[in-house]
Scaffold this active site. Structure first.
Site, PDB file in Angstrom:
ATOM      1  N   HIS A   1       0.831  -1.210   0.000  1.00  0.00           N
ATOM      2  CA  HIS A   1       0.000   0.000   0.000  1.00  0.00           C
ATOM      3  C   HIS A   1       0.865   1.260   0.000  1.00  0.00           C
ATOM      4  O   HIS A   1       0.455   2.314  -0.458  1.00  0.00           O
ATOM      5  CB  HIS A   1      -0.896   0.045   1.246  1.00  0.00           C
ATOM      6  CG  HIS A   1      -1.788  -1.134   1.380  1.00  0.00           C
ATOM      7  ND1 HIS A   1      -2.783  -1.422   0.473  1.00  0.00           N
ATOM      8  CD2 HIS A   1      -1.835  -2.119   2.311  1.00  0.00           C
ATOM      9  CE1 HIS A   1      -3.406  -2.527   0.846  1.00  0.00           C
ATOM     10  NE2 HIS A   1      -2.850  -2.972   1.950  1.00  0.00           N
TER      11      HIS A   1
ATOM     12  N   HIS B   1       5.718   6.529   6.799  1.00  0.00           N
ATOM     13  CA  HIS B   1       5.359   6.063   5.457  1.00  0.00           C
ATOM     14  C   HIS B   1       4.911   7.262   4.629  1.00  0.00           C
ATOM     15  O   HIS B   1       4.713   8.356   5.167  1.00  0.00           O
ATOM     16  CB  HIS B   1       4.251   5.000   5.525  1.00  0.00           C
ATOM     17  CG  HIS B   1       2.996   5.516   6.134  1.00  0.00           C
ATOM     18  ND1 HIS B   1       2.705   5.400   7.468  1.00  0.00           N
ATOM     19  CD2 HIS B   1       1.955   6.210   5.596  1.00  0.00           C
ATOM     20  CE1 HIS B   1       1.554   5.973   7.720  1.00  0.00           C
ATOM     21  NE2 HIS B   1       1.071   6.491   6.601  1.00  0.00           N
TER      22      HIS B   1
ATOM     23  N   HIS C   1       2.548   9.006   1.210  1.00  0.00           N
ATOM     24  CA  HIS C   1       1.385   8.972   0.308  1.00  0.00           C
ATOM     25  C   HIS C   1       1.737   9.862  -0.878  1.00  0.00           C
ATOM     26  O   HIS C   1       2.323  10.929  -0.695  1.00  0.00           O
ATOM     27  CB  HIS C   1       0.139   9.516   1.010  1.00  0.00           C
ATOM     28  CG  HIS C   1      -0.246   8.740   2.229  1.00  0.00           C
ATOM     29  ND1 HIS C   1      -1.123   7.678   2.188  1.00  0.00           N
ATOM     30  CD2 HIS C   1       0.132   8.876   3.523  1.00  0.00           C
ATOM     31  CE1 HIS C   1      -1.265   7.189   3.416  1.00  0.00           C
ATOM     32  NE2 HIS C   1      -0.517   7.901   4.243  1.00  0.00           N
TER      33      HIS C   1
ATOM     34  N   HIS D   1       3.914  10.628   6.748  1.00  0.00           N
ATOM     35  CA  HIS D   1       3.307  10.436   8.075  1.00  0.00           C
ATOM     36  C   HIS D   1       4.297   9.741   8.998  1.00  0.00           C
ATOM     37  O   HIS D   1       4.847   8.690   8.635  1.00  0.00           O
ATOM     38  CB  HIS D   1       2.034   9.582   7.964  1.00  0.00           C
ATOM     39  CG  HIS D   1       0.909  10.301   7.291  1.00  0.00           C
ATOM     40  ND1 HIS D   1      -0.167   9.656   6.738  1.00  0.00           N
ATOM     41  CD2 HIS D   1       0.712  11.630   7.090  1.00  0.00           C
ATOM     42  CE1 HIS D   1      -0.997  10.566   6.223  1.00  0.00           C
ATOM     43  NE2 HIS D   1      -0.480  11.760   6.425  1.00  0.00           N
TER      44      HIS D   1
ATOM     45  N   THR E   1      -6.053   4.888   6.454  1.00  0.00           N
ATOM     46  CA  THR E   1      -6.175   3.597   5.760  1.00  0.00           C
ATOM     47  C   THR E   1      -6.979   2.654   6.647  1.00  0.00           C
ATOM     48  O   THR E   1      -7.021   2.860   7.875  1.00  0.00           O
ATOM     49  CB  THR E   1      -4.788   2.965   5.508  1.00  0.00           C
ATOM     50  OG1 THR E   1      -4.104   2.854   6.764  1.00  0.00           O
ATOM     51  CG2 THR E   1      -3.952   3.805   4.554  1.00  0.00           C
TER      52      THR E   1
HETATM   53 ZN   LIG Z   1      -0.507   7.632   6.242  1.00  0.00          ZN
END
Ligand SMILES: [Zn+2]
Length: 381
Positions: free
Chosen positions: A128, A153, A155, A179, A261
């Site tokens: 993801h 992580h 995005h 994040h 998520t």
């Molecule tokens: Zn995130």
């Protein structure tokens, strides 16, 4: 996998029959044949069922199968993950109607963020996003509790779009978003225990925009080629994680929201820094094109792009901000500009009026020398 189980099931059934039954050879062979037929038919039926059933239906009700597009996309998340359709959801748009200045919002203090290069972080492609596990010696003070770092992580969007951030400011998307996830280590033993508790998590969000090459982010980005496919991982030498944060740590948005998520638990105390960090166009492109959601041997590779959730409704809630000059200054500038414009217009009108007046006087002055010339001419005659 099924080819492995077929002979195993048949063998088990036939040997049991041989060992326990005292029936005639004819009956025994009949039973064996029946058992064989039954096994083959059963396994074939099971195989047909699984082959015909869509992949999404094979996943258990609370399985981890979700995506950003297709039948398992955002709209379908609440079916398997009810919190995704619930309250306090993130991300959101920060617009002036919901912002409120709070003088109690102090700059965050980061302890243990400067990690020695002899320590290592694990970077993984989880299908993801690209995620880097952080050290338990890293934590944030100056929040209601002490929050220990868990992972960071990213995005992002895709190479054809400038939108990739989750949070937006007055409807504007940024290029990407980082994040850094922390859990309340005063109350909970680990991130798993904390993640579904109302006061369980604190996440820092950093917005990205295009600018010069960023050597600090390159310390992560240069490892992307080793985590191209799902479940691949690589070790990253330690560095100062604070380098990934913007320079101004005192200006941020603060609100209570959720994981962006599944399972979308409403357990996050968000701190979204007001000032974005800059990475180069090439670095952003590397992020947008380096990875796949699928495993290396998947016959249908799926690019890891557009892994950001749409902004969520934000009814009757407030976002607290640690800065105010944005509003005061803009109001003051608007007032000063307004006054200046009025003064400028008034000045021009007055000047125009006096010019006209002077023009009339000048015409009279021009007329007089004409009179003298006329007199001279007349006198010469
Ligand atoms: Zn995130």
């Amino acid at each position: 996998m099924c080819a492995f189980y077929l002979p195993h099931i048949y063998k088990g059934v036939s040997s049991d029959r041989r060992g326990t039954c005292e029936l005639s050879e004819y009956y025994k062979s009949f039973l064996e044949m029946s058992a064989k037929s039954f096994s083959v038919v059963t396994v074939a039926a099971v195989l047909i069922f699984f082959l015909k059933t869509p992949v999404s239906m094979q996943a258990p009700l609370n399985g981890s199968k979700w995506s950003y597009i297709g039948p398992d996309g955002e709209k379908a998340w609440p079916k398997k993950y009810p919190f995704c359709g619930g309250i306090f959801q993130s991300p959101i748009d920060f617009h002036k109607d919901i912002l409120q200045y709070d003088s109690n919002l102090l700059p965050l203090e980061f302890i243990g963020y400067n990690v020695s290069s002899t320590d290592q972080f694990t970077l993984i492609n989880n299908g993801h996003s690209v995620k880097m596990y952080l050290l338990p010696t890293m934590y944030i003070r100056s929040l209601p509790f002490e929050y220990t770092a868990s992972q960071l992580h990213l995005h992002w969007g895709n190479r054809n779009k400038s939108e990739g951030s989750e949070h937006t400011v007055s409807g504007k998307h940024f290029a990407a978003e980082l994040h850094i996830v922390h859990y309340n280590s005063e109350k909970y033993p680990d991130v798993t225990a904390a993640m579904d508790k109302a006061d369980g998590l604190a996440v820092l969000a950093i917005l990205f925009e295009i600018g010069p090459f960023n050597p600090s982010y390159e310390k992560i980005f240069r490892h992307f080629r080793n985590v191209k496919y799902k479940d691949q991982m690589v070790q990253v030498p330690g560095f100062n994680i604070q380098e990934l944060l913007p320079e101004r740590l005192d200006e941020y948005y603060r609100y209570e929201g959720s994981l962006t998520t599944p399972p979308c638990y409403p357990s996050v105390l968000w701190t979204v820094f007001r000032h974005p960090v800059k990475i180069s166009h090439e670095q952003l492109l590397a992020l947008e094109t380096a990875m796949y959601c699928t495993e290396s041997d998947d016959p249908e590779p799926l690019e890891m792009v557009d892994n950001f959730r749409k902004v969520q409704e934000f009814h009757e809630r407030l976002v607290f901000i640690s800065f105010r000059e944005g509003f005061v200054v803009s109001v003051v500038i608007a007032c000063v500009l307004g006054v200046l414009i009025i003064l400028a217009v008034a000045f021009c009108l007055l000047k125009r009026k006096s010019c006209k007046k002077e023009g009339k006087d000048n015409r009279r002055v021009i007329y007089k020398p004409g009179t003298h010339k006329e007199e001279d001419y007349i006198s010469k005659l």
